[in-house]
Scaffold this motif. Sequence first.
Motif: not given
Length: 459
Positions: A341-366
Amino acid sequence: MDPLIAVVGATGTGKSKLAVDLASRFNGEIINGDAMQMYRGLPIITNQIPVDERNGIPHHLLSCVDLDEEAWRIGKFKKETLRLIEEIRARGKTPVLVGGTHYYTQAVLFKDQLVGEGSEDEDGPEPSTELVSTSEKWPILDSPPEVLMEKLTEVDPVMAQRWHPKDARKIRRSLEIYFQTGRRASEIYAEQQMMKNEAVSKNEGLLRFDNTLIFWVHAEKEILNSRLNARVGDMLKQGLMSEAQAMSDYLRDKRSEGIDVDLTRGVWVSIGFKELAPYFEALQQPEKSEKELEELRLTCIESIRNATRQYGRSQIKWIRNKLWKSLSDAGMTHRLYLLDSSDVGNWKTCITEPSEKLVQTMLDGEPTPDPKSLSELAKTVLGAKEEQTREKPESTTKCFTCEICRKTMAGEEQWKIHLTSYGHKRGLKSAAKKAERDAYFRKTELESQEAPESEASKV
């Protein structure tokens, strides 16, 4: 699948924002894991997320404890949090645990019970609503470190060997465990380690919930320090002084009623109040000039900045050491994902998108990806921890005392370094010379005593 999402990290990195993002995306509810944010009426000092930034997400264990209530122990927090997790899941929602009091969150994440946790909360009567210090029950707990160490050596010599003689907090805690439970802390630790080893040998998971993802929101050191300095300025604009003044007035009222409040626990150790306490005390002294008061106020504010940075470092240290070790013991370090989170201006790219993708991957059982693949910072930090774990497995800490140098070292590594140090070698030479001088003087004295006896025998 019953997932649990946990968000950890230093203060000022954006944990609360990420928790809201994930709860909004995955139909979740948030459980606060910050001990200070549990207190009611102090949103600024305790850094609670503003209502307008919560996106309508329910936040549990936030602003739920009054100033005159007993501070929660780990056992009570764990019990209440596990109850909330069941309720949230029963509603078909996802629990998101977020907080900076990492020994609270860790007690929930792992099955292994923390030593001495909540013995009064779980096995005894409900605690009093008054703020009563444990030192009222056991006055020795307020003694100097050397007295505490002497008592600990008497009741639990194994534990006494682990702590540095000047580490009053750890020595005091070991004694407190002994007084509360009637058992040695060293014995409880040994039992816990045995249970851990048995679980590992049986291939049983040490994580409490199988489908757990832990997000570590992290930032570069200099960037985070700058952010924390700015945060203190924002807190002052939002009304930090007013909240601290209200707390100071509350204490004064209690003292006038003859009630002593334990200032070593609960919200009274929160950053922002204890640093400003000297200023509010000075306000009651009529001899203080306006210039002196203003200088003291600025000094106290600078102390808040220093304490905030130090607290951030201690939180990171906990994750790097305690949390990582528990995950390593459980074979679950791949469940810890560092988000930069060093660059808060890039929050969506660095934080939101990768974290949501990881949760969805786990929920999909992958299978989830390698945590080091998320960013350069993740690769550097997590890669270093993996290498350290391979090269040097952790061992139980033990203190060593050098009688020659009159120094005590915590851990075998520090002891070995000391033994090869210039200071120790110089001390050895000095001790050898002293022993040689003492031997010479003893010999001379003995010869002088023998001489008259010899003359007398001739006569």
